[in-house]
Design a protein around this motif. Sequence first.
Motif, PDB file in Angstrom:
ATOM      1  N   UNK A 198      85.376 -16.531  17.588  1.00  0.00           N
ATOM      2  CA  UNK A 198      85.926 -17.542  16.680  1.00  0.00           C
ATOM      3  C   UNK A 198      85.226 -17.486  15.320  1.00  0.00           C
ATOM      4  N   UNK A 199      83.918 -17.326  15.341  1.00  0.00           N
ATOM      5  CA  UNK A 199      83.173 -17.244  14.077  1.00  0.00           C
ATOM      6  C   UNK A 199      83.610 -16.026  13.276  1.00  0.00           C
ATOM      7  N   UNK A 200      83.705 -14.871  13.948  1.00  0.00           N
ATOM      8  CA  UNK A 200      84.080 -13.654  13.237  1.00  0.00           C
ATOM      9  C   UNK A 200      85.468 -13.755  12.635  1.00  0.00           C
ATOM     10  N   UNK A 201      86.405 -14.315  13.371  1.00  0.00           N
ATOM     11  CA  UNK A 201      87.754 -14.435  12.851  1.00  0.00           C
ATOM     12  C   UNK A 201      87.796 -15.407  11.669  1.00  0.00           C
ATOM     13  N   UNK A 202      87.068 -16.526  11.776  1.00  0.00           N
ATOM     14  CA  UNK A 202      87.038 -17.481  10.661  1.00  0.00           C
ATOM     15  C   UNK A 202      86.458 -16.824   9.415  1.00  0.00           C
ATOM     16  N   UNK A 203      85.357 -16.087   9.581  1.00  0.00           N
ATOM     17  CA  UNK A 203      84.726 -15.493   8.408  1.00  0.00           C
ATOM     18  C   UNK A 203      85.603 -14.384   7.824  1.00  0.00           C
ATOM     19  N   UNK A 204      86.147 -13.530   8.681  1.00  0.00           N
ATOM     20  CA  UNK A 204      86.993 -12.431   8.203  1.00  0.00           C
ATOM     21  C   UNK A 204      88.272 -12.942   7.548  1.00  0.00           C
ATOM     22  N   UNK A 250      86.445  -4.557   8.373  1.00  0.00           N
ATOM     23  CA  UNK A 250      87.215  -5.728   7.966  1.00  0.00           C
ATOM     24  C   UNK A 250      88.526  -5.872   8.727  1.00  0.00           C
ATOM     25  N   UNK A 251      88.827  -7.101   9.099  1.00  0.00           N
ATOM     26  CA  UNK A 251      90.073  -7.402   9.786  1.00  0.00           C
ATOM     27  C   UNK A 251      90.061  -7.120  11.274  1.00  0.00           C
ATOM     28  N   UNK A 252      88.895  -6.761  11.829  1.00  0.00           N
ATOM     29  CA  UNK A 252      88.820  -6.442  13.252  1.00  0.00           C
ATOM     30  C   UNK A 252      87.693  -7.234  13.906  1.00  0.00           C
ATOM     31  N   UNK A 253      87.651  -7.178  15.239  1.00  0.00           N
ATOM     32  CA  UNK A 253      86.564  -7.785  16.010  1.00  0.00           C
ATOM     33  C   UNK A 253      85.629  -6.713  16.567  1.00  0.00           C
ATOM     34  N   UNK A 254      85.596  -5.574  15.914  1.00  0.00           N
ATOM     35  CA  UNK A 254      84.702  -4.506  16.365  1.00  0.00           C
ATOM     36  C   UNK A 254      83.249  -5.004  16.369  1.00  0.00           C
ATOM     37  N   UNK A 255      82.547  -4.680  17.406  1.00  0.00           N
ATOM     38  CA  UNK A 255      81.140  -5.009  17.635  1.00  0.00           C
ATOM     39  C   UNK A 255      80.915  -6.412  18.199  1.00  0.00           C
ATOM     40  N   UNK A 256      81.916  -7.291  18.179  1.00  0.00           N
ATOM     41  CA  UNK A 256      81.688  -8.654  18.659  1.00  0.00           C
ATOM     42  C   UNK A 256      81.248  -8.649  20.123  1.00  0.00           C
ATOM     43  N   UNK A 257      81.834  -7.772  20.917  1.00  0.00           N
ATOM     44  CA  UNK A 257      81.476  -7.713  22.339  1.00  0.00           C
ATOM     45  C   UNK A 257      80.104  -7.107  22.585  1.00  0.00           C
ATOM     46  N   UNK A 274      81.340 -13.573  -8.483  1.00  0.00           N
ATOM     47  CA  UNK A 274      81.037 -12.650  -7.383  1.00  0.00           C
ATOM     48  C   UNK A 274      81.938 -11.437  -7.590  1.00  0.00           C
ATOM     49  N   UNK A 275      81.344 -10.253  -7.745  1.00  0.00           N
ATOM     50  CA  UNK A 275      82.186  -9.086  -8.009  1.00  0.00           C
ATOM     51  C   UNK A 275      82.149  -8.041  -6.900  1.00  0.00           C
ATOM     52  N   UNK A 276      81.343  -8.243  -5.861  1.00  0.00           N
ATOM     53  CA  UNK A 276      81.340  -7.313  -4.736  1.00  0.00           C
ATOM     54  C   UNK A 276      80.754  -8.017  -3.528  1.00  0.00           C
ATOM     55  N   UNK A 277      81.233  -7.631  -2.352  1.00  0.00           N
ATOM     56  CA  UNK A 277      80.718  -8.217  -1.120  1.00  0.00           C
ATOM     57  C   UNK A 277      80.832  -7.243   0.035  1.00  0.00           C
ATOM     58  N   UNK A 278      79.986  -7.443   1.048  1.00  0.00           N
ATOM     59  CA  UNK A 278      80.026  -6.605   2.243  1.00  0.00           C
ATOM     60  C   UNK A 278      79.431  -7.385   3.399  1.00  0.00           C
ATOM     61  N   UNK A 279      80.063  -7.251   4.572  1.00  0.00           N
ATOM     62  CA  UNK A 279      79.547  -7.865   5.795  1.00  0.00           C
ATOM     63  C   UNK A 279      78.905  -6.794   6.664  1.00  0.00           C
TER      64      UNK A 279
END
Length: 301
Positions: free
Chosen positions: A62-68, A291-298, A82-87
């Motif tokens: 839920x956290x990952x989806x909200x943030x993404x 971005x846009x995925x839940x990769x690594x959440x598990x 803010x001109x650039x960002x990365x998670x």
Amino acid sequence: MTADSTDTPAGSAAEPAEPAAEPAVDTRAAAYAELAAIGPYGVHPGHALITMVEPHPGHEYAYNRWYEDDHYIAGAMAMPWIFAGRRWVATRALQLLRYPEESAVARPVAAGCYLSTYWLTEGRYDEHMRWTVAINRRLNRDGRIHQDRTHVFTAFQDHVATVYRDGAAGPRDFHALDHPYAGLVLEVIDAAGPRERAELLAWLRTRHLPQRLAGSPAAMVTVFRPTPLPGDRMAYVKQVEGVETRLTLLWFLQQDPREGWAAHFADLGREVAESGLGRVELVAPFVPTVPGTDRYVAELR
């Protein structure tokens, strides 16, 4: 015939009613043209927001989806200056590489499996802070803040140095959050006081970082010092520690942090301690999210 049917020819459907016009909203659009004409607007990352967050157990997806899907955009990238960002994300395997065990930053040291980094235009800190406090109050009021998370290390920071491995070749620091780096190492160092921090910074820039970067998988290291958060910040974000004594380093890697970890990063704390200029309070590796995925959440627990 009924009164309604007399208005509709035989065999035809009634025309849908026109939707009601939305009321006009005054967004003060003219003010944007005025603001664009004044103040600095260079490309140098004069400031950064660096925020390491731990989603509460059971709320990782839920956290990952909200943030993404919402917060990365509405709570960050859509804001002025803010001109650039990365998670970035630390799987359990990466969390286990962190040190020191007794950290002044992360308690326990594995806390904070997501890291977000943002560059702010130099000279625009005050303007951005006015906006970010206001927009986060609005998001909170509108129920668009995910509450099941803990801020482990969140601070706005001023840029003080960038050291490059390859000199003038390769991406610059203003490219760092857009370039497809394969990993990041967050390092936090505390000095004894403001004077000692100045000495620590000089040692990092002229000796330690150039030596450690040579032949390493890191292309550059950006160095920041934290700034205090405003008094009207959101209550769930604690005040920044170490404003006068701390330095935050971001090592941008061209390979997974686990490759060559022992050779290049496992002893950063020892070298800083031997210098007598400070104590490493956190060394934490991350890989970029997709971005846009839940990769690594598990893989977080």
